[in-house]
Write a protein that holds these residues in place. Structure first.
Motif, PDB file in Angstrom:
ATOM      1  N   HIS A   1      -2.361 -21.407  10.031  1.00 37.13           N
ATOM      2  CA  HIS A   1      -3.435 -20.440   9.824  1.00 37.13           C
ATOM      3  C   HIS A   1      -2.815 -19.031   9.890  1.00 37.13           C
ATOM      4  CE1 HIS A   1      -8.028 -19.946   9.991  1.00 37.13           C
ATOM      5  NE2 HIS A   1      -7.552 -18.720   9.888  1.00 37.13           N
TER       6      HIS A   1
ATOM      7  N   TRP B   1     -17.068  -6.613   2.695  1.00 37.61           N
ATOM      8  CA  TRP B   1     -16.932  -7.672   1.685  1.00 37.61           C
ATOM      9  C   TRP B   1     -17.980  -8.763   1.836  1.00 37.61           C
ATOM     10  CZ3 TRP B   1     -15.879 -12.450   3.870  1.00 37.61           C
ATOM     11  CH2 TRP B   1     -15.298 -12.453   5.150  1.00 37.61           C
TER      12      TRP B   1
ATOM     13  N   GLU C   1     -15.593 -23.135   7.151  1.00 37.82           N
ATOM     14  CA  GLU C   1     -15.934 -21.831   7.730  1.00 37.82           C
ATOM     15  C   GLU C   1     -17.131 -21.284   6.977  1.00 37.82           C
ATOM     16  OE1 GLU C   1     -12.828 -18.820   7.900  1.00 37.82           O
ATOM     17  OE2 GLU C   1     -11.363 -20.290   8.616  1.00 37.82           O
TER      18      GLU C   1
ATOM     19  N   GLU D   1     -10.077 -10.247  14.548  1.00 34.96           N
ATOM     20  CA  GLU D   1     -10.379 -10.391  13.120  1.00 34.96           C
ATOM     21  C   GLU D   1      -9.349  -9.668  12.255  1.00 34.96           C
ATOM     22  OE1 GLU D   1     -12.328 -11.982  10.959  1.00 34.96           O
ATOM     23  OE2 GLU D   1     -13.023 -13.321  12.547  1.00 34.96           O
ATOM     24  N   TRP D   2      -8.080 -10.063  12.419  1.00 33.99           N
ATOM     25  CA  TRP D   2      -6.982  -9.576  11.588  1.00 33.99           C
ATOM     26  C   TRP D   2      -6.966  -8.053  11.510  1.00 33.99           C
ATOM     27  CZ3 TRP D   2      -4.251 -13.643  11.896  1.00 33.99           C
ATOM     28  CH2 TRP D   2      -4.793 -14.911  11.752  1.00 33.99           C
TER      29      TRP D   2
HETATM   30  C1  PNW Z   1     -11.293 -16.187   6.710  1.00 30.87           C
HETATM   31  N1  PNW Z   1     -12.973 -12.299   1.812  1.00 30.87           N
HETATM   32  O1  PNW Z   1     -10.698 -15.186   5.963  1.00 30.87           O
HETATM   33  C2  PNW Z   1     -10.203 -16.691   7.655  1.00 30.87           C
HETATM   34  O2  PNW Z   1      -9.928 -18.053   7.475  1.00 30.87           O
HETATM   35  C3  PNW Z   1     -10.467 -16.405   9.096  1.00 30.87           C
HETATM   36  O3  PNW Z   1      -9.269 -16.438   9.827  1.00 30.87           O
HETATM   37  C4  PNW Z   1     -11.213 -15.088   9.237  1.00 30.87           C
HETATM   38  O4  PNW Z   1     -11.320 -14.660  10.553  1.00 30.87           O
HETATM   39  C5  PNW Z   1     -12.583 -15.301   8.610  1.00 30.87           C
HETATM   40  O5  PNW Z   1     -12.455 -15.661   7.249  1.00 30.87           O
HETATM   41  C6  PNW Z   1     -13.531 -14.113   8.718  1.00 30.87           C
HETATM   42  O6  PNW Z   1     -12.996 -12.947   8.201  1.00 30.87           O
HETATM   43  C7  PNW Z   1     -11.348 -14.510   4.952  1.00 30.87           C
HETATM   44  O7  PNW Z   1     -12.730 -11.052   1.740  1.00 30.87           O
HETATM   45  C8  PNW Z   1     -11.254 -13.125   4.935  1.00 30.87           C
HETATM   46  O8  PNW Z   1     -13.697 -12.801   0.950  1.00 30.87           O
HETATM   47  C9  PNW Z   1     -11.791 -12.410   3.902  1.00 30.87           C
HETATM   48  C10 PNW Z   1     -12.441 -13.063   2.873  1.00 30.87           C
HETATM   49  C11 PNW Z   1     -12.548 -14.437   2.874  1.00 30.87           C
HETATM   50  C12 PNW Z   1     -11.993 -15.151   3.932  1.00 30.87           C
END
Ligand code: PNW
Length: 521
Positions: A156, A386, A415, A464-465
């Motif tokens: 991940h 987003w 998710e 959250e990254w």
């Molecule tokens: C996922 N978008 O990432 C990841 O799998 C998780 O680790 C993360 O915390 C979660 O979504 C929520 O952010 C995404 O921009 C991040 O569409 C961004 C997007 C989609 C998935």
């Protein structure tokens, strides 16, 4: 049991008349109100997290550094709140509390990940970190003792920094090193873990970290690195799948799948031919590019993706395509290399054709795709730009996946969730789960799609990254200012538990008070 259970479609419960008087959710068609569909017996409910986002203990117990450790230590301003994952929710020490939280939700399934550099500090199997192995074994055994089945992701987004120094997923050799990691993990945990996910969101990881720079490793190798990343991550996935199939499946009897990020992309003007084509082009370049090699009958990249990138590369003066080619053997290794698919879904975008937009690099995946994405201003907003709320998109992507890749492989929504301001009375999250889960019911009962489970993102507020701790997705609140990282249930824990328990959605359970303000109000 999860994933091995047979398909059961059509447990339609006849209209319950008393329900007809009650108002349904905002996205219900009138004809749906009162249908009172229920989730089939084999449908599973769970919650998801990922190692780096909750574990902390970045340098404890013999763990090596991952790219997120290194990047955040070297660039303190990378995250919006100048935070890092050193402690996060401290789940490394508090996993017993996490298990209690899952139990309190009444759930039998937990999806989380293993940190590669906690098992192999330098990325390679020459040095296996015994303390890391014992940690995960203790944790997995406690989950099983609590009757919670772990679904474990190998990767991940946290590649060991030692392997990033070799170019990370741009280096073909990583396919071998991922196979070695998978071998160690299957070998050491395969008695406890029967449900594996190789990769989380190849697409999102490669866009954020390789095409662009908002995720680690922040390479900004637009139009280049991004395709190498897709390519070698896909091959690494196939290698791990074939390894399990050949050497482990017979005695461990587990399943191996992959998780893809699949938002929905709808034509901006549904009547415009050009917008319809743009939406479909976007889906192929962003969904098909990862899904087709694994889940289609023919294998390989979609023909349209192949020709778009080959043609654009040629026009730009490249003597070879920026998208690498698979050999025949590689096409075959990838084709069918998953026992199930996990779809991560959050939101919908509107697509229209565009040859260039401000902010697009040259070359880049955006420019190759030639599609502009927008949001419908009428869709409710959330705590991240987003993510806007449009529940029917979930049903659309499930239908799209089924139409293109068939219904043989079960689909799990691995998710789905809402970011808000972090309030404990999280009525918007309650309604998000209700509405999106209702679309899953429609996909099962009205479209005959083979969806067998749903995992909410996320068990708790997390790292959250690039948004650090400012963005809140949790069913449980985590106090990141307290050394205890105190967890507190939000109201949504009650309603999600109620759905899992009754296997139905009751839109009147925990309705917002009259003075409730939606996120954007
Ligand atoms: C996922 N978008 O990432 C990841 O799998 C998780 O680790 C993360 O915390 C979660 O979504 C929520 O952010 C995404 O921009 C991040 O569409 C961004 C997007 C989609 C998935």
């Amino acid at each position: 049991m999860f994933f091995s259970s047979r398909v059961a479609i059509g447990q339609v419960v006849l209209a319950n008349l008393s329900l007809l008087n009650l108002v349904g959710g905002r996205y219900l068609r009138e004809s749906d109100v009162g249908k009172n569909y229920s989730f089939p017996d084999n449908f599973v409910f769970g919650v998801s997290t990922a190692a780096f986002q909750i574990e902390g203990a970045w340098n404890e117990g013999g763990k090596g550094e991952s790219i997120w450790d290194t990047l955040l230590h070297e660039n303190v301003n990378f995250t919006n709140d100048r935070s890092n994952g050193d402690v996060a929710a401290d789940s490394y020490h508090k996993y017993m509390e996490d298990i209690d939280m899952i139990k309190n939700l009444g759930l039998g399934y937990y999806r989380t990940s293993i940190s590669w550099s906690r098992i192999l500090p330098n990325g390679t199997d020459a040095n296996i970190n015994k303390e890391g192995v014992l940690y995960y074994r203790r944790f997995f055994k406690e989950l099983l003792k609590a009757d919670i089945i772990p679904i474990i992701t190998l990767y991940h987004w946290d590649i060991p920094t030692a392997l990033m120094k070799l170019g990370g997923w741009c280096n073909a050799k990583l396919v071998d090193y991922f196979e070695d990691y998978a071998r160690v993990v299957f070998h050491l945990f395969g008695d406890l873990i029967k449900n594996w996910i190789t990769m989380n969101e190849i697409h999102q990881h490669c866009i954020g970290g390789y095409d662009s720079n908002f995720y680690a490793p922040a390479l900004s190798s637009s139009g280049f690195g991004v395709y190498l990343c897709f390519h070698y991550m896909l091959l690494a996935h196939a290698r791990a799948y074939r390894l399990y199939e050949k050497h482990f499946r017979q005695y461990q009897r587990g399943k191996v799948g992959i998780v893809l990020d699949n938002n929905w992309f709808a034509p901006k003007d549904p009547k415009s031919r050009e917008d319809q084509e743009a939406a479909e082009r976007y889906r192929q370049m962003h969904v098909g590019v990862i899904a087709h090699p694994i889940f289609s009958d023919t294998g390989d990249y979609p023909a349209i993706v192949r020709s778009i990138i080959d043609d654009m590369s040629r026009k730009q003066g490249f003597s070879r395509s920026r998208l690498p080619y698979f050999t025949k053997e590689e096409v075959e290794a990838l084709r069918g290399s998953a026992d199930f698919v996990g779809l991560n879904h959050y939101t919908t975008f509107l697509a229209s054709a565009s040859s260039m937009e401000e902010g697009w690099q040259l070359p880049s995946l955006d420019h190759d795709t030639g599609v502009k994405l927008e949001k419908d201003p009428s869709w409710p907003k959330s705590g991240v730009p987003w993510l806007t709320v449009h529940p029917p998109g979930l049903r659309e992507i499930i239908k799209y996946f089924t139409k293109n890749y068939g219904r043989k492989k079960p689909i799990f929504i691995t998710e789905n969730g809402l970011a808000d301001n972090g309030e404990l009375e999280d009525y918007d999250r309650i309604s998000y789960f209700n509405e999106y889960l209702y679309q899953v019911l429609l996909a099962i009962h009205e479209d005959g799609c083979n969806v067998q489970g749903y995992f909410a993102w996320s068990l708790m507020d997390d790292f959250e990254w690039n948004d650090g701790y400012l963005v809140k997705f949790g069913l449980y609140h985590v106090d990141f200012n307290s050394p205890n990282r105190t967890r507190t249930p939000k109201l949504s824990t009650k309603s999600y538990a109620n759905i899992a328990r009754t296997r139905r959605i009751d839109f009147n359970y925990l309705k917002p008070p009259k003075n409730h303000h939606h996120y954007e109000d």
